[in-house]
Design a protein around this motif. Structure first.
Motif, PDB file in Angstrom:
ATOM      1  N   ARG A 133       0.812  -1.412  -0.259  1.00  0.00           N
ATOM      2  CA  ARG A 133      -0.151  -0.233   0.047  1.00  0.00           C
ATOM      3  C   ARG A 133       0.685   1.221  -0.377  1.00  0.00           C
ATOM      4  O   ARG A 133       2.054   0.770   0.626  1.00  0.00           O
ATOM      5  N   ASN A 134       0.140   2.359  -0.631  1.00  0.00           N
ATOM      6  CA  ASN A 134       1.381   3.305  -0.907  1.00  0.00           C
ATOM      7  C   ASN A 134       0.603   4.263   0.025  1.00  0.00           C
ATOM      8  O   ASN A 134       0.288   4.350  -1.146  1.00  0.00           O
ATOM      9  N   LEU A 135       1.247   5.723  -0.365  1.00  0.00           N
ATOM     10  CA  LEU A 135       1.049   6.952   0.153  1.00  0.00           C
ATOM     11  C   LEU A 135       1.264   7.646  -0.481  1.00  0.00           C
ATOM     12  O   LEU A 135       2.654   8.160  -0.362  1.00  0.00           O
ATOM     13  N   VAL A 136       0.985   8.838  -1.623  1.00  0.00           N
ATOM     14  CA  VAL A 136       1.662   9.168  -2.755  1.00  0.00           C
ATOM     15  C   VAL A 136       0.970  10.533  -2.420  1.00  0.00           C
ATOM     16  O   VAL A 136      -0.061  10.903  -2.037  1.00  0.00           O
ATOM     17  N   LYS A 137       2.162  11.723  -2.636  1.00  0.00           N
ATOM     18  CA  LYS A 137       1.315  13.147  -1.865  1.00  0.00           C
ATOM     19  C   LYS A 137       1.450  14.068  -3.287  1.00  0.00           C
ATOM     20  O   LYS A 137       2.621  14.252  -4.088  1.00  0.00           O
ATOM     21  N   LYS A 138       0.651  14.638  -3.540  1.00  0.00           N
ATOM     22  CA  LYS A 138       0.186  15.552  -4.453  1.00  0.00           C
ATOM     23  C   LYS A 138      -0.264  16.375  -4.196  1.00  0.00           C
ATOM     24  O   LYS A 138      -1.645  16.560  -3.774  1.00  0.00           O
ATOM     25  N   ALA A 139       0.115  18.016  -4.800  1.00  0.00           N
ATOM     26  CA  ALA A 139       0.154  18.999  -4.250  1.00  0.00           C
ATOM     27  C   ALA A 139      -1.150  18.902  -3.022  1.00  0.00           C
ATOM     28  O   ALA A 139      -1.868  19.116  -3.230  1.00  0.00           O
ATOM     29  N   ASN A 140      -0.523  18.749  -1.828  1.00  0.00           N
ATOM     30  CA  ASN A 140      -0.262  18.978  -0.653  1.00  0.00           C
ATOM     31  C   ASN A 140      -1.293  18.041  -0.391  1.00  0.00           C
ATOM     32  O   ASN A 140      -2.329  18.309   1.304  1.00  0.00           O
ATOM     33  N   GLU A 141      -1.875  16.573  -1.232  1.00  0.00           N
ATOM     34  CA  GLU A 141      -2.972  16.308  -0.940  1.00  0.00           C
ATOM     35  C   GLU A 141      -2.003  14.551  -0.667  1.00  0.00           C
ATOM     36  O   GLU A 141      -1.195  14.078  -1.766  1.00  0.00           O
ATOM     37  N   GLU A 142      -2.312  13.663   0.237  1.00  0.00           N
ATOM     38  CA  GLU A 142      -2.002  12.707   0.103  1.00  0.00           C
ATOM     39  C   GLU A 142      -3.396  11.016  -0.230  1.00  0.00           C
ATOM     40  O   GLU A 142      -4.215  11.670  -0.039  1.00  0.00           O
ATOM     41  N   LEU A 143      -2.622  10.655  -1.518  1.00  0.00           N
ATOM     42  CA  LEU A 143      -3.950   9.901  -1.657  1.00  0.00           C
ATOM     43  C   LEU A 143      -3.289   8.541  -1.714  1.00  0.00           C
ATOM     44  O   LEU A 143      -2.083   7.760  -1.277  1.00  0.00           O
ATOM     45  N   ILE A 144      -3.752   7.664  -1.077  1.00  0.00           N
ATOM     46  CA  ILE A 144      -3.425   5.976  -1.308  1.00  0.00           C
ATOM     47  C   ILE A 144      -3.689   5.132  -3.022  1.00  0.00           C
ATOM     48  O   ILE A 144      -4.700   5.415  -3.308  1.00  0.00           O
ATOM     49  N   ASN A 145      -2.343   4.472  -3.159  1.00  0.00           N
ATOM     50  CA  ASN A 145      -2.702   3.756  -4.188  1.00  0.00           C
ATOM     51  C   ASN A 145      -2.149   2.451  -3.429  1.00  0.00           C
ATOM     52  O   ASN A 145      -1.466   1.945  -2.676  1.00  0.00           O
ATOM     53  N   TYR A 146      -1.799   1.498  -4.208  1.00  0.00           N
ATOM     54  CA  TYR A 146      -1.717  -0.498  -4.105  1.00  0.00           C
ATOM     55  C   TYR A 146      -0.581  -0.307  -5.253  1.00  0.00           C
ATOM     56  O   TYR A 146      -0.280  -0.476  -6.734  1.00  0.00           O
ATOM     57  N   SER A 147       0.739  -0.849  -4.847  1.00  0.00           N
ATOM     58  CA  SER A 147       1.501  -1.700  -5.716  1.00  0.00           C
ATOM     59  C   SER A 147       0.565  -3.066  -5.980  1.00  0.00           C
ATOM     60  O   SER A 147       1.029  -3.813  -5.007  1.00  0.00           O
ATOM     61  N   LEU A 148       0.730  -3.176  -7.218  1.00  0.00           N
ATOM     62  CA  LEU A 148      -0.120  -4.850  -7.778  1.00  0.00           C
ATOM     63  C   LEU A 148       1.092  -5.182  -8.557  1.00  0.00           C
ATOM     64  O   LEU A 148       1.704  -4.363  -9.041  1.00  0.00           O
ATOM     65  N   GLU A 149       1.362  -6.795  -8.879  1.00  0.00           N
ATOM     66  CA  GLU A 149       1.846  -7.359  -9.348  1.00  0.00           C
ATOM     67  C   GLU A 149       1.134  -8.546  -9.902  1.00  0.00           C
ATOM     68  O   GLU A 149       0.647  -9.369  -9.588  1.00  0.00           O
ATOM     69  N   LEU A 150       1.468  -9.026 -11.013  1.00  0.00           N
ATOM     70  CA  LEU A 150       0.905 -10.313 -11.951  1.00  0.00           C
ATOM     71  C   LEU A 150       2.056 -11.250 -12.339  1.00  0.00           C
ATOM     72  O   LEU A 150       2.624 -10.136 -14.475  1.00  0.00           O
ATOM     73  N   ILE A 151       2.304 -12.245 -11.784  1.00  0.00           N
ATOM     74  CA  ILE A 151       3.421 -13.283 -12.245  1.00  0.00           C
ATOM     75  C   ILE A 151       2.844 -13.518 -13.822  1.00  0.00           C
ATOM     76  O   ILE A 151       1.907 -14.301 -13.695  1.00  0.00           O
ATOM     77  N   LEU A 152       3.337 -13.920 -15.248  1.00  0.00           N
ATOM     78  CA  LEU A 152       3.339 -13.849 -16.077  1.00  0.00           C
ATOM     79  C   LEU A 152       3.752 -16.340 -16.492  1.00  0.00           C
ATOM     80  O   LEU A 152       4.370 -15.992 -16.332  1.00  0.00           O
TER      81      LEU A 152
END
Length: 152
Positions: A133-152
């Motif tokens: 889980r990531n906390l990304v800062k943009k223009a003084n706002e914190e946004l949550i996103n997720y690093s995901l992977e797909l193994i082929l």
């Protein structure tokens, strides 16, 4: 619908699709301030022109209309957006299937994406697993996103 490599005639439509998609699809998961920080309404078309020249995204075209796009380079999916009025109609699936095909053709063993709260279930449906889980800062706002992977 067809998937094509970047065509400059869609240059202005791409960032407009991104902004409209974020504001209309992600509002249940992010505040208005977060949406503004992520996808401000003042589009810098010169920035996008330079970016798209480098990333050459795949475009989903239906009856001549841009309905989705995805940037994929090395082993990473960067921007991945479907027009909010065309979601849940197989556009995202077609784009992702195309990316997986290209990855396999290039002997890429793992595909990575940083997915929003909103798009995380879409990618998980296709077998992507959460790495962190990531906390990304943009223009003084914190946004949550997720690093995901797909193994082929």
């Amino acid at each position: 619908m067809q998937i094509i490599i970047y065509d400059k005639s869609y240059l202005n439509k791409i960032p407009e699709l991104l902004v409209n998609s974020i504001y209309n699809s992600c509002k249940k998961d992010y505040t208005l301030k977060q949406l503004e920080a992520w996808a401000g309404l003042n589009i810098d078309y010169k920035f996008w022109e330079n970016k798209l020249k480098k990333t050459k995204p795949f475009l989903a075209i239906l009856d001549g209309k841009l309905v989705g796009f995805a940037e994929f380079y090395n082993d990473y999916i960067d921007c991945f957006y479907v027009d909010y009025t065309f979601q849940k109609k197989g556009i995202g699936k077609a784009l992702l299937t195309h990316i997986i095909y290209i990855a396999k053709q290039n002997n890429i063993k793992k595909i990575k994406v940083d997915a929003s709260i909103t798009s995380k279930p879409f990618f998980e449906k296709f077998g992507f697993k959460k790495v962190k889980r990531n906390l990304v800062k943009k223009a003084n706002e914190e946004l949550i996103n997720y690093s995901l992977e797909l193994i082929l």
